[in-house]
Design a protein around this motif. Structure first.
Motif, PDB file in Angstrom:
ATOM      1  N   ILE A 118     -23.086 -26.449  16.375  1.00  0.00           N
ATOM      2  CA  ILE A 118     -22.421 -27.075  15.230  1.00  0.00           C
ATOM      3  C   ILE A 118     -21.828 -26.018  14.311  1.00  0.00           C
ATOM      4  O   ILE A 118     -20.667 -26.113  13.887  1.00  0.00           O
ATOM      5  N   GLY A 163     -25.372 -42.218  12.667  1.00  0.00           N
ATOM      6  CA  GLY A 163     -24.196 -41.375  12.466  1.00  0.00           C
ATOM      7  C   GLY A 163     -23.040 -42.171  11.896  1.00  0.00           C
ATOM      8  O   GLY A 163     -22.300 -41.687  11.040  1.00  0.00           O
ATOM      9  N   ALA A 173     -22.829 -34.576  18.524  1.00  0.00           N
ATOM     10  CA  ALA A 173     -23.952 -34.434  17.609  1.00  0.00           C
ATOM     11  C   ALA A 173     -23.503 -34.562  16.159  1.00  0.00           C
ATOM     12  O   ALA A 173     -24.318 -34.652  15.259  1.00  0.00           O
ATOM     13  N   PHE A 174     -22.183 -34.538  15.944  1.00  0.00           N
ATOM     14  CA  PHE A 174     -21.666 -34.715  14.583  1.00  0.00           C
ATOM     15  C   PHE A 174     -21.547 -36.199  14.266  1.00  0.00           C
ATOM     16  O   PHE A 174     -21.066 -36.955  15.100  1.00  0.00           O
ATOM     17  N   PRO A 175     -21.915 -36.602  13.072  1.00  0.00           N
ATOM     18  CA  PRO A 175     -21.400 -37.902  12.650  1.00  0.00           C
ATOM     19  C   PRO A 175     -19.881 -37.748  12.626  1.00  0.00           C
ATOM     20  O   PRO A 175     -19.372 -36.765  12.081  1.00  0.00           O
ATOM     21  N   TYR A 176     -19.142 -38.687  13.272  1.00  0.00           N
ATOM     22  CA  TYR A 176     -17.741 -38.409  13.585  1.00  0.00           C
ATOM     23  C   TYR A 176     -16.930 -38.011  12.372  1.00  0.00           C
ATOM     24  O   TYR A 176     -16.028 -37.192  12.437  1.00  0.00           O
ATOM     25  N   VAL A 185     -20.676 -29.987   5.537  1.00  0.00           N
ATOM     26  CA  VAL A 185     -20.626 -30.470   6.916  1.00  0.00           C
ATOM     27  C   VAL A 185     -21.817 -29.938   7.711  1.00  0.00           C
ATOM     28  O   VAL A 185     -22.512 -30.687   8.402  1.00  0.00           O
ATOM     29  N   VAL A 211     -17.860 -25.630  13.400  1.00  0.00           N
ATOM     30  CA  VAL A 211     -17.369 -25.639  12.022  1.00  0.00           C
ATOM     31  C   VAL A 211     -16.674 -24.317  11.713  1.00  0.00           C
ATOM     32  O   VAL A 211     -15.586 -24.288  11.122  1.00  0.00           O
ATOM     33  N   VAL A 262     -28.141 -26.794  19.649  1.00  0.00           N
ATOM     34  CA  VAL A 262     -27.207 -27.786  19.109  1.00  0.00           C
ATOM     35  C   VAL A 262     -26.770 -27.382  17.703  1.00  0.00           C
ATOM     36  O   VAL A 262     -25.585 -27.407  17.367  1.00  0.00           O
ATOM     37  N   MET A 273     -22.202 -31.372  22.021  1.00  0.00           N
ATOM     38  CA  MET A 273     -22.230 -30.723  20.717  1.00  0.00           C
ATOM     39  C   MET A 273     -21.354 -31.497  19.727  1.00  0.00           C
ATOM     40  O   MET A 273     -21.755 -31.780  18.606  1.00  0.00           O
ATOM     41  N   LEU A 308     -17.606 -36.284   9.792  1.00  0.00           N
ATOM     42  CA  LEU A 308     -17.723 -34.890   9.363  1.00  0.00           C
ATOM     43  C   LEU A 308     -16.734 -34.028  10.127  1.00  0.00           C
ATOM     44  O   LEU A 308     -16.059 -33.171   9.553  1.00  0.00           O
ATOM     45  N   LEU A 309     -16.643 -34.289  11.418  1.00  0.00           N
ATOM     46  CA  LEU A 309     -15.715 -33.528  12.234  1.00  0.00           C
ATOM     47  C   LEU A 309     -14.284 -33.785  11.777  1.00  0.00           C
ATOM     48  O   LEU A 309     -13.493 -32.849  11.592  1.00  0.00           O
ATOM     49  N   VAL A 353     -25.143 -31.677   6.508  1.00  0.00           N
ATOM     50  CA  VAL A 353     -25.308 -33.081   6.914  1.00  0.00           C
ATOM     51  C   VAL A 353     -25.474 -33.182   8.425  1.00  0.00           C
ATOM     52  O   VAL A 353     -26.317 -33.939   8.919  1.00  0.00           O
ATOM     53  N   ALA A 354     -24.687 -32.404   9.159  1.00  0.00           N
ATOM     54  CA  ALA A 354     -24.803 -32.452  10.616  1.00  0.00           C
ATOM     55  C   ALA A 354     -26.210 -32.049  11.042  1.00  0.00           C
ATOM     56  O   ALA A 354     -26.800 -32.646  11.944  1.00  0.00           O
ATOM     57  N   ALA A 410     -13.683 -32.059   8.559  1.00  0.00           N
ATOM     58  CA  ALA A 410     -13.551 -30.617   8.719  1.00  0.00           C
ATOM     59  C   ALA A 410     -12.171 -30.260   9.250  1.00  0.00           C
ATOM     60  O   ALA A 410     -11.532 -29.305   8.794  1.00  0.00           O
ATOM     61  N   TYR A 458     -28.555 -34.796  10.520  1.00  0.00           N
ATOM     62  CA  TYR A 458     -28.344 -35.842  11.514  1.00  0.00           C
ATOM     63  C   TYR A 458     -29.022 -35.475  12.834  1.00  0.00           C
ATOM     64  O   TYR A 458     -29.647 -36.312  13.490  1.00  0.00           O
ATOM     65  N   VAL A 459     -28.920 -34.208  13.206  1.00  0.00           N
ATOM     66  CA  VAL A 459     -29.579 -33.758  14.437  1.00  0.00           C
ATOM     67  C   VAL A 459     -31.089 -33.961  14.321  1.00  0.00           C
ATOM     68  O   VAL A 459     -31.740 -34.469  15.239  1.00  0.00           O
TER      69      VAL A 459
END
Ligand code: SF4
Lengths: 315, 627
Positions: free
Chosen positions: A19, A250, B120-123, A288, A23, A15, B117, B125-126, A291-292, B129, A295-296
């Motif tokens: 990520i 989240g 898995a992001f806090p929304y 990003v 990104v 995961v 996948m 952040l996506l 933090v992601a 980005a 969060y995971v």
């Protein structure tokens, strides 16, 4: 249990890699000469050259990715051009602020959301239920930044109960009371939306559970209604509430971005928005990913909590 | 569709939301036609005019622009962007979901991995980005919000599609040689569209909030163009001095999102069939009682005496008469069997005694249940609770569902005791072990630490029995306690119950559909059909000469112990639905002795010599049967 935690940690690796890929790919979307685009207004010839070297932009995309990844694994997230300091240092420092804010808000929303949901379900269609339902609706419909502004207006400007913004007083001691005074408004504001969602879900989870046979058994045993609701029903409902709490974390983290802006809170969200406006891409990227990743990891903790609660989950 | 709209209209909040939203949308659409000043014309000499002054309605902002005009144009923009984001997200998400769900296998696996996948992001952040890569701007914000919501739709729609992809009509289309594209477009898509619409109705408010949020951060619409979010963002610096510039766009967002959410909730509720039946209602602590007739007085016929009990289920405007006037009595140490098919009202009768019928929808509308001379039906909850488990205990059918899955069985036993008297942890533990011993659970000492799912069905039912015994009750009501068990275990449990009855002088009310079980355990038996007792008497006598045709049929169906449900189906036909009981004998349609007068009038329960029967053309005349 240790084995289970290890297993979950291992399963997080793909995961996390995913990520970084996402990104990386998003950043690869940047049109034109990447170095110039990334640097934006900081694109002096030296900087462009340095970045090209740093990113290995002469290499293929795949090579670039692995170089970037390799550096990050070693703790090198690059250097922020706008701030002229290592990305990781800045991110960690700012993340601290976010953690305090979002963590408090998360605890608030979990505790009050579940309590409101239980009360709502226990008094279904009663006045309490209606009131809670309405407040919940209001909570999920109001933009958190607008709510924050109104709270500042009312509680900080008019009533002067709390400071207007920031995390610490500009002058004076930086003790826990100062922090709490500054934290109260933004944390409540951030918690409101998530509380609504948690309350809603807890209510329906409780209604679901209250119809189960083992609740009738508890009643047949002569367990007091309070025990039926809070011991039997809530415990069983938690099994479906906890995963939602993980998801809500989240949302709290996401909502923190707005709250940090409104309340001038020195957190990672405000840092990211500033970085985007200054086109400080390395800082965005690093922030990003960091933090992601946190969060995971948090969600793994949620899974572990779930397995502690529910003996039926094989660990 | 019309039914759906009606249901929606009945929900007043949803209706209000719908009306408010329509007004806002209509105004937004008509904005260019309205006599409004140009929203972008600045007039710095006229800054921060208060609402309702200086010839304006809502005042002006920091550049002297008319706020009402900016509000209307901003609303228009926010709505357009929000809806567009929702449509884009729904379309792309649905396409991904359908492809993953329809093709399955590797395709599904890879796609769903990607979706997970993204989730898995806090929304934000996506979204950040994406905006960071594309640059700030309203279109880019729209793309970001849409992209963030794609996984949600993809996952939902995939789930639905997987379900549909294996239905017969899809297989038929495949066999007919239709191409996959044709199948998706003609068979799958029409079935998922409603789901997409519901998902959109519940997320669109959220998307409007998100786009407004990005604009608020300065990452969405760029000046001079403004949506509601960027209006708020610009007004923020003047929040303290001129709050009206913030309040106006903020309240508008609130109104829009709230009306959408109200409407969305209404749509969801209208489409959720469970809400229609009221099944999602929470059962109260005790069954609702609404007796209008006189309450029968105890006659002293038994320790527990049920008289003229009537229990109904009120679902919407329909009334189901589950129990229609039942009389029963059980003496100390006696075992009374209640036998009947499922739906005959036997369980509801038993549960009514202690107010355990789920309510809503259950209502006790008449009769009484006297325990030792005191009426339980009219008793206040406090009294009832003190009796439950203490004087009258229950054993239920499926112990996996009836024991709490998350507590150790020992703790559940101790809790049963604690409900009625304080007990220390050690004493409680000792007592729990003793109870498990008494129901012949080996290694009771270690078993108290087990969770229900760690035990076998038979062991779990023994725990259920131990729990019923915890407070030394006088009466145990066992509701099909052996039905979920296999035959040998069944026999063990029955003999355990029989021993307990003899050693403790327990009265047992044993509910079953199995005459074999009745024969083994019960002194007397009452046969129930369609909510009433049709025959009652000593077990031996009834087994010897059944009088009611239904009893005779029931016995003929079950020749041996534990042969279970299947045989009962051998009686042709089904019991009548309890919301439309026929006039006259309820069994008439299935009875082989039926005559015209059976349907003419209500058949009374005739008693004679310790037996009772509700039939006017019995197999054997009652007088002969008792002779
Ligand atoms: S009353 Fe008539 S229909 Fe009913 S059981 Fe007796 S014979 Fe059959």
């Amino acid at each position: 249990m240790t084995g289970y935690i290890l297993k979950r940690l291992l399963s997080a690796i793909p995961v996390l890699l995913g990520i970084t890929v996402i990104v990386f790919l998003i950043m690869a979307l940047i049109p034109g000469d990447p170095a110039t685009a990334i640097l934006g207004s900081y694109a002096t010839p030296e900087n462009v050259e340095k970045l090209n070297r740093d990113l290995g932009l002469d290499k293929t995309l795949v090579q670039q990715y692995f170089i970037w990844l390799g550096n990050m694994v070693q703790g090198d997230f690059g250097t922020s051009f706008a701030l002229n300091r290592p990305v990781l240092d800045e991110v960690i420092e700012r993340f601290n602020g976010t953690l305090i804010l979002a963590g408090t808000a998360f605890v608030l929303c979990a505790v009050f959301g579940v309590i409101a949901g239980v009360l709502s379900a226990a008094n279904q269609y009663g006045w309490g239920d209606k009131a809670i339902t309405f407040v919940v609706l209001l909570g999920i419909s109001i933009p958190s930044f607008f709510l924050g502004m109104m709270m500042i207006l009312l509680f900080a400007v008019n009533l002067r109960w709390f400071p207007v913004s920031g995390m610490w007083p500009i002058y004076g001691t930086r003790d826990i009371w100062a922090l709490l005074a500054h934290l109260t408004l933004p944390a409540i504001c951030l918690a409101v939306v998530a509380t609504g969602v948690v309350a809603r879900l807890s209510r329906s989870a409780m209604l679901e559970v209250l119809r189960q046979d083992f609740i009738r058994t508890a009643r047949a045993k002569g367990v007091h209604e309070r025990g039926v609701i809070w011991r039997h029903a809530l415990r069983a409902a938690m099994v479906s509430i906890i995963p939602v709490l993980g998801i809500q974390a989240g949302f709290v983290l996401s909502g923190a971005v707005y709250i940090e802006i409104v309340f001038q809170w020195p957190g990672v969200g405000r840092m990211l928005v500033d970085a985007i406006l200054k086109r400080d891409i390395l800082l965005v990227q690093g922030g990003v990913v960091f933090v992601a990743a946190c969060y995971v990891l948090f969600n793994i903790a949620v899974d572990v909590a779930q397995s502690l609660l529910d003996p039926r989950i094989k660990t | 569709m019309t039914a759906f709209l009606k249901l929606l209209a009945r929900n007043r909040l949803a209706l209000a939301g719908g009306i408010v939203l329509s007004v806002v949308v209509v105004l937004a659409v008509l904005t260019p036609l309205l006599p409004l000043p140009d929203p972008d014309v600045t007039n710095t000499s006229n800054r921060y005019v208060r609402p309702f002054s200086g010839g304006t309605i809502l005042g002006t902002d920091h550049l002297g622009r008319d706020l009402l005009a900016r509000l209307m144009w901003g609303t228009r923009l926010s709505l357009a962007v929000g809806f567009a984001a929702a449509i884009v997200a729904a379309t792309i998400g649905a396409a991904i979901g359908i492809i993953a769900g329809f093709y399955g296998g590797r395709t599904d696996n890879i796609i769903m991995r990607g979706v997970d996948m993204l989730m898995a992001f806090p929304y934000i952040l996506l979204a950040l980005a994406i905006v960071a890569a594309l640059g700030p701007g309203l279109l880019n914000a729209l793309i970001a919000v849409a992209a963030v919501n794609v996984p949600f739709f993809a996952r939902n729609i995939r789930g639905i599609t997987v379900g549909i992809a294996h239905k017969e009509f899809v297989d038929a289309a495949r066999l007919a040689g239709l191409s996959n594209t044709r199948i998706i477009l003609s068979e799958i898509l029409p079935n998922v569209v409603p789901v997409i619409v519901i998902a959109m109705s519940t997320t669109i408010g959220w998307m409007i909030l998100e786009t407004a949020g990005l604009s608020f951060l300065g990452l969405g619409s760029q000046p001079p163009q403004a949506d509601l979010g960027s209006m708020l963002g610009e007004a923020r610096s003047a929040l303290i001095t001129n709050p009206h510039t913030s309040i106006v766009p903020g309240v508008m967002i609130l109104i829009i999102v709230m009306s959408i959410n109200l409407l969305g909730d209404g749509i969801r509720d209208a489409l959720d069939p469970r809400l229609k039946s009221g099944a999602l209602s929470r059962p109260m602590a005790a069954t609702r009682v609404a007796r209008d007739g006189p309450v029968p007085q105890p006659t002293g016929a038994g320790l527990l005496e049920v008289q003229q009990l009537e229990t109904q289920f009120h679902v919407k405007d329909r009334i189901y008469r589950a129990v229609g006037g039942v009389d029963l009595a059980v003496k100390p140490g006696e075992c009374l069997g209640i036998i009947g098919e499922s739906g005959s009202g036997k369980s509801v009768t038993a549960l009514s005694v202690m107010g355990l019928v789920a309510s809503p929808p259950g209502v006790i509308t008449g009769g009484a249940a006297h325990y030792d001379g005191a009426d339980l039906i009219g008793a206040p909850y406090r009294k009832l609770r003190q009796m439950r488990g203490n004087k009258v205990a229950y054993i239920f059918q499926d112990p996996l569902a009836t024991l709490h899955p998350l507590y150790r069985v020992g703790d559940q036993l101790i809790e049963a005791i604690r409900a009625h008297r304080p007990i220390s942890n050690e004493d409680g533990r000792a007592k729990a072990i003793e109870l498990l011993d008494s129901v012949r659970i080996p290694n009771a000492e270690s078993r108290i630490r087990d969770y229900p799912h760690e035990m076998s069905g038979g062991m779990r039912q023994r725990v259920g029995i131990a729990m019923a015994l915890a407070n030394d009750p006088d009466i145990i009501i066992a509701d099909e306690p052996t039905t979920a068990l296999d035959v040998t275990v069944q026999a063990q449990i029955l003999s355990l119950l029989d021993d307990l009855r003899r050693s403790r002088g327990l009265a047992i009310v044993f509910i079953t559909h199995d005459f074999g079980v009745v024969a083994q355990l019960c002194d007397r038996v009452a046969v129930m059909y369609a909510g009433r007792i049709v025959e009652e008497g000593p077990t031996a006598a009834i087994l010897d000469t059944p009088v009611h045709p239904y009893t005779a049929k029931l016995m003929a169906c079950v020749p041996e112990l534990g042969a279970g449900k299947r045989r009962l189906a051998a009686i042709p036909g089904l019991p009548p639905a309890v919301d439309k009981l026929p006039k006259g004998c309820a069994f008439a349609d299935r009875c082989h002795r039926v005559q015209d007068d059976c349907r003419a009038q209500d058949i009374a329960l005739r008693r004679d010599g310790g037996r009772a029967v509700r039939c006017i053309h019995p197999e054997t005349p009652l007088t002969k049967a008792i002779a």
